[in-house]
Motif scaffolding. Structure first.
Motif, PDB file in Angstrom:
ATOM      1  N   GLU A  50       0.642  -0.856  -0.333  1.00 49.71           N
ATOM      2  CA  GLU A  50      -0.087   0.063   0.026  1.00 49.71           C
ATOM      3  C   GLU A  50       0.996   1.395  -0.196  1.00 49.71           C
ATOM      4  OE1 GLU A  50      -2.519  -0.016   3.764  1.00 49.71           O
ATOM      5  OE2 GLU A  50      -0.281   0.067   4.863  1.00 49.71           O
ATOM      6  N   TRP A  51       0.391   2.470  -0.314  1.00 46.60           N
ATOM      7  CA  TRP A  51       0.768   3.651   0.042  1.00 46.60           C
ATOM      8  C   TRP A  51       0.647   3.779   1.385  1.00 46.60           C
ATOM      9  CZ3 TRP A  51       3.874   5.252  -4.130  1.00 46.60           C
ATOM     10  CH2 TRP A  51       3.799   4.439  -5.747  1.00 46.60           C
ATOM     11  N   ARG A  52       2.131   4.329   1.658  1.00 48.81           N
ATOM     12  CA  ARG A  52       2.222   4.684   3.418  1.00 48.81           C
ATOM     13  C   ARG A  52       1.767   6.186   3.636  1.00 48.81           C
ATOM     14  NH1 ARG A  52       4.916   0.964   6.707  1.00 48.81           N
ATOM     15  NH2 ARG A  52       4.507   2.525   7.796  1.00 48.81           N
ATOM     16  N   GLY A  53       2.018   7.091   1.956  1.00 49.22           N
ATOM     17  CA  GLY A  53       2.105   8.058   2.247  1.00 49.22           C
ATOM     18  C   GLY A  53       2.275   8.948   0.991  1.00 49.22           C
ATOM     19  N   ARG A  54       1.931  10.491   0.695  1.00 48.01           N
ATOM     20  CA  ARG A  54       1.653  11.175  -0.181  1.00 48.01           C
ATOM     21  C   ARG A  54       1.817  12.497  -0.448  1.00 48.01           C
ATOM     22  NH1 ARG A  54      -1.744   8.295  -0.188  1.00 48.01           N
ATOM     23  NH2 ARG A  54      -3.096   6.481  -1.503  1.00 48.01           N
ATOM     24  N   TRP A  55       2.750  13.509  -0.344  1.00 47.82           N
ATOM     25  CA  TRP A  55       3.186  14.739   0.118  1.00 47.82           C
ATOM     26  C   TRP A  55       2.868  15.246  -1.641  1.00 47.82           C
ATOM     27  CZ3 TRP A  55       6.205  10.051   0.973  1.00 47.82           C
ATOM     28  CH2 TRP A  55       5.899   9.831   2.745  1.00 47.82           C
ATOM     29  N   ARG A  56       3.119  16.608  -1.946  1.00 44.71           N
ATOM     30  CA  ARG A  56       3.693  17.621  -2.274  1.00 44.71           C
ATOM     31  C   ARG A  56       3.749  18.956  -2.591  1.00 44.71           C
ATOM     32  NH1 ARG A  56      -0.557  17.860  -6.003  1.00 44.71           N
ATOM     33  NH2 ARG A  56      -1.627  15.827  -4.723  1.00 44.71           N
ATOM     34  N   ILE A  57       5.218  19.090  -2.841  1.00 39.23           N
ATOM     35  CA  ILE A  57       5.942  20.626  -2.506  1.00 39.23           C
ATOM     36  C   ILE A  57       5.673  21.283  -4.773  1.00 39.23           C
ATOM     37  CG2 ILE A  57       7.539  19.274  -3.510  1.00 39.23           C
ATOM     38  CD1 ILE A  57       9.031  21.513  -1.453  1.00 39.23           C
ATOM     39  N   ALA A  58       5.341  22.615  -3.967  1.00 32.81           N
ATOM     40  CA  ALA A  58       5.628  23.818  -6.087  1.00 32.81           C
ATOM     41  C   ALA A  58       6.659  22.807  -6.423  1.00 32.81           C
ATOM     42  CB  ALA A  58       5.151  24.785  -5.162  1.00 32.81           C
ATOM     43  N   THR A  59       6.784  23.327  -7.381  1.00 31.76           N
ATOM     44  CA  THR A  59       7.501  22.770  -8.592  1.00 31.76           C
ATOM     45  C   THR A  59       8.660  23.903  -8.698  1.00 31.76           C
ATOM     46  OG1 THR A  59       6.701  21.398  -9.675  1.00 31.76           O
ATOM     47  CG2 THR A  59       7.917  22.489 -10.770  1.00 31.76           C
ATOM     48  N   ARG A  60       9.978  23.664  -8.874  1.00 33.16           N
ATOM     49  CA  ARG A  60      10.256  24.740  -8.832  1.00 33.16           C
ATOM     50  C   ARG A  60      12.218  24.348  -8.920  1.00 33.16           C
ATOM     51  NH1 ARG A  60      11.692  28.278  -3.884  1.00 33.16           N
ATOM     52  NH2 ARG A  60      14.244  27.755  -4.089  1.00 33.16           N
ATOM     53  N   ALA A  61      12.491  24.699 -10.867  1.00 38.37           N
ATOM     54  CA  ALA A  61      13.309  23.945 -11.175  1.00 38.37           C
ATOM     55  C   ALA A  61      15.146  24.365 -10.503  1.00 38.37           C
ATOM     56  CB  ALA A  61      13.721  24.685 -12.817  1.00 38.37           C
ATOM     57  N   ASP A  62      14.746  25.637 -10.072  1.00 38.42           N
ATOM     58  CA  ASP A  62      16.375  25.817  -8.777  1.00 38.42           C
ATOM     59  C   ASP A  62      16.117  24.715  -7.494  1.00 38.42           C
ATOM     60  OD1 ASP A  62      14.095  27.294  -8.279  1.00 38.42           O
ATOM     61  OD2 ASP A  62      15.780  29.309  -7.771  1.00 38.42           O
ATOM     62  N   ARG A  63      14.730  24.564  -7.543  1.00 39.66           N
ATOM     63  CA  ARG A  63      15.225  23.466  -5.810  1.00 39.66           C
ATOM     64  C   ARG A  63      16.781  23.042  -5.930  1.00 39.66           C
ATOM     65  NH1 ARG A  63      10.227  23.703  -2.743  1.00 39.66           N
ATOM     66  NH2 ARG A  63       9.931  24.631  -4.623  1.00 39.66           N
ATOM     67  N   THR A  64      17.088  22.677  -4.970  1.00 41.09           N
ATOM     68  CA  THR A  64      18.211  22.212  -4.522  1.00 41.09           C
ATOM     69  C   THR A  64      18.053  20.718  -3.964  1.00 41.09           C
ATOM     70  OG1 THR A  64      19.330  22.110  -2.631  1.00 41.09           O
ATOM     71  CG2 THR A  64      19.722  23.961  -4.589  1.00 41.09           C
ATOM     72  N   SER A  65      18.508  19.857  -4.059  1.00 40.53           N
ATOM     73  CA  SER A  65      18.290  17.980  -3.721  1.00 40.53           C
ATOM     74  C   SER A  65      18.817  18.403  -2.045  1.00 40.53           C
ATOM     75  CB  SER A  65      19.365  16.680  -4.422  1.00 40.53           C
ATOM     76  OG  SER A  65      20.658  17.292  -3.131  1.00 40.53           O
ATOM     77  N   ASP A  66      18.980  19.376  -1.692  1.00 39.85           N
ATOM     78  CA  ASP A  66      19.364  19.325  -0.316  1.00 39.85           C
ATOM     79  C   ASP A  66      17.817  19.874   0.389  1.00 39.85           C
ATOM     80  OD1 ASP A  66      22.055  17.763   0.132  1.00 39.85           O
ATOM     81  OD2 ASP A  66      23.090  20.330  -0.244  1.00 39.85           O
ATOM     82  N   GLU A  67      17.568  20.966  -0.421  1.00 41.45           N
ATOM     83  CA  GLU A  67      15.796  21.709  -0.142  1.00 41.45           C
ATOM     84  C   GLU A  67      15.076  20.435  -0.038  1.00 41.45           C
ATOM     85  OE1 GLU A  67      16.180  26.215  -1.358  1.00 41.45           O
ATOM     86  OE2 GLU A  67      16.448  24.531  -3.103  1.00 41.45           O
ATOM     87  N   TYR A  68      14.980  19.738  -0.965  1.00 45.29           N
ATOM     88  CA  TYR A  68      14.334  18.486  -1.350  1.00 45.29           C
ATOM     89  C   TYR A  68      14.472  17.672   0.435  1.00 45.29           C
ATOM     90  CZ  TYR A  68      12.584  19.160  -5.754  1.00 45.29           C
ATOM     91  OH  TYR A  68      11.945  19.842  -6.393  1.00 45.29           O
ATOM     92  N   ALA A  69      15.733  17.049   0.330  1.00 48.43           N
ATOM     93  CA  ALA A  69      15.613  16.111   1.806  1.00 48.43           C
ATOM     94  C   ALA A  69      15.452  16.682   3.111  1.00 48.43           C
ATOM     95  CB  ALA A  69      17.698  16.022   1.398  1.00 48.43           C
ATOM     96  N   VAL A  70      15.731  17.944   2.912  1.00 47.33           N
ATOM     97  CA  VAL A  70      15.364  18.431   4.842  1.00 47.33           C
ATOM     98  C   VAL A  70      13.569  18.501   5.156  1.00 47.33           C
ATOM     99  CG1 VAL A  70      15.188  21.111   6.270  1.00 47.33           C
ATOM    100  CG2 VAL A  70      16.993  20.362   4.601  1.00 47.33           C
ATOM    101  N   TRP A  71      13.564  18.530   3.836  1.00 45.69           N
ATOM    102  CA  TRP A  71      11.445  19.020   3.597  1.00 45.69           C
ATOM    103  C   TRP A  71      10.810  17.334   4.379  1.00 45.69           C
ATOM    104  CZ3 TRP A  71       8.166  17.092  -0.504  1.00 45.69           C
ATOM    105  CH2 TRP A  71       7.033  17.068  -0.744  1.00 45.69           C
ATOM    106  N   LEU A  72      11.389  16.531   2.780  1.00 43.37           N
ATOM    107  CA  LEU A  72      11.090  15.139   3.501  1.00 43.37           C
ATOM    108  C   LEU A  72      11.570  13.754   3.955  1.00 43.37           C
ATOM    109  CD1 LEU A  72       9.867  12.970   1.012  1.00 43.37           C
ATOM    110  CD2 LEU A  72      11.983  12.671  -0.331  1.00 43.37           C
TER     111      LEU A  72
END
Length: 272
Positions: A21-43
């Motif tokens: 099953e799906w354990r979780g779903r999360w969304r964030i606004a698309t920004r091409a300049d968002r870094t992998s570290d920014e994604y990681a802190v949030w996710l």
């Protein structure tokens, strides 16, 4: 566990599937300049909130219609989850033919929708995806992708109406009870809502006529339930079709090999 990443023009959706099953779903606004570290802190904070750990992620599948976002999403998978992501593209094994003139130009989201819709509902069918663009994708009886229609998305139309007409305000989308609006805002809401209902009904009718037989109509996207209320053309709504497509694609294709030695020591993380 699988980390599925659906990167659209407006939002990037992350979801985790544990094999059942799906354990979780999360969304964030698309920004091409968002870094992998920014994604990681949030996710990572969201994973932790749901009782999940980065070390439990063993594979990653990415579908994106925003090429500029792919670089940092790949880095996110490699640096923070120690896995090489499977990126949805036309030359993978889909289990069906892509019967269009230029298969490589078909958006990954449209192929993913076709894959999941046929798997869960069987063809022939039409998948309507209410995203930044509103797409209608036709799937044949054996699951073949036959092409479709791309129309402006609802929110794009609302924004264009507000920007181009000096005296028209920006409005929210909702289902008006009356078609004839007795003020500016109700008239705009009617034009957007019932106009798109007319678009849906008109295009589906023409698609069925050109196809030459009955087609199931499945809708996905955040606005799918709202528009399904206004027409009998839409037989079912399914919010997870694109994510399901990523899961099924990952099952059909071998996971890319991840070489840990290619990462600098400073980028390696503990997974135990």
């Amino acid at each position: 566990m699988l980390l599925a990443v659906d990167a659209g023009n407006t939002n990037v959706v992350f979801a985790v599937h544990d094999g059942e099953e799906w354990r979780g779903r999360w969304r964030i606004a698309t920004r091409a300049d968002r870094t992998s570290d920014e994604y990681a802190v949030w996710l990572l904070a969201l994973l932790n909130h749901c009782g999940l750990k980065a070390s439990e992620i063993t594979s990653c599948a990415i579908g994106t219609v925003v090429p500029a976002a792919l670089y940092n999403l790949r880095r996110l998978s490699r640096e923070w989850f120690n896995t090489e992501p499977l990126v949805a593209r036309a030359d993978l094994s889909w289990g069906f033919d892509i019967e269009v003139d230029r298969p490589k130009e078909v958006g990954a989201d449209r192929l993913l929708n076709a894959l999941a819709a046929h798997y869960h509902y069987t063809g022939p069918l039409v998948v309507i995806d209410f995203g930044t663009a509103t797409t209608f994708d036709v799937v044949g009886p054996t699951g073949a992708y036959l092409g479709g229609v791309i129309a402006p998305g609802i929110n794009l139309s609302i924004e264009a109406l507000h920007r181009a007409a000096a005296r028209l305000p920006r409005i929210g989308i909702g289902r008006p009870q009356a078609v004839i609006g007795r003020d500016t805002v109700p008239a705009m809401q009617s034009g957007i809502y019932w106009g798109y209902v007319g678009l849906i009904e008109g295009l589906v009718t023409r698609i069925k006529g050109e196809f030459g037989g009955p087609l199931k109509v499945i809708a996905t996207g955040g606005l799918a339930p709202l528009f399904a209320e206004g027409t009998t053309m839409i037989e079912r709504t399914d919010p997870d079709i694109t994510l399901e497509g990523l899961r099924l694609l990952a099952e059909r294709n071998p996971a890319p090999i991840f070489h840990r030695t290619t990462l600098p020591d400073s980028l390696k993380i503990e997974t135990e």
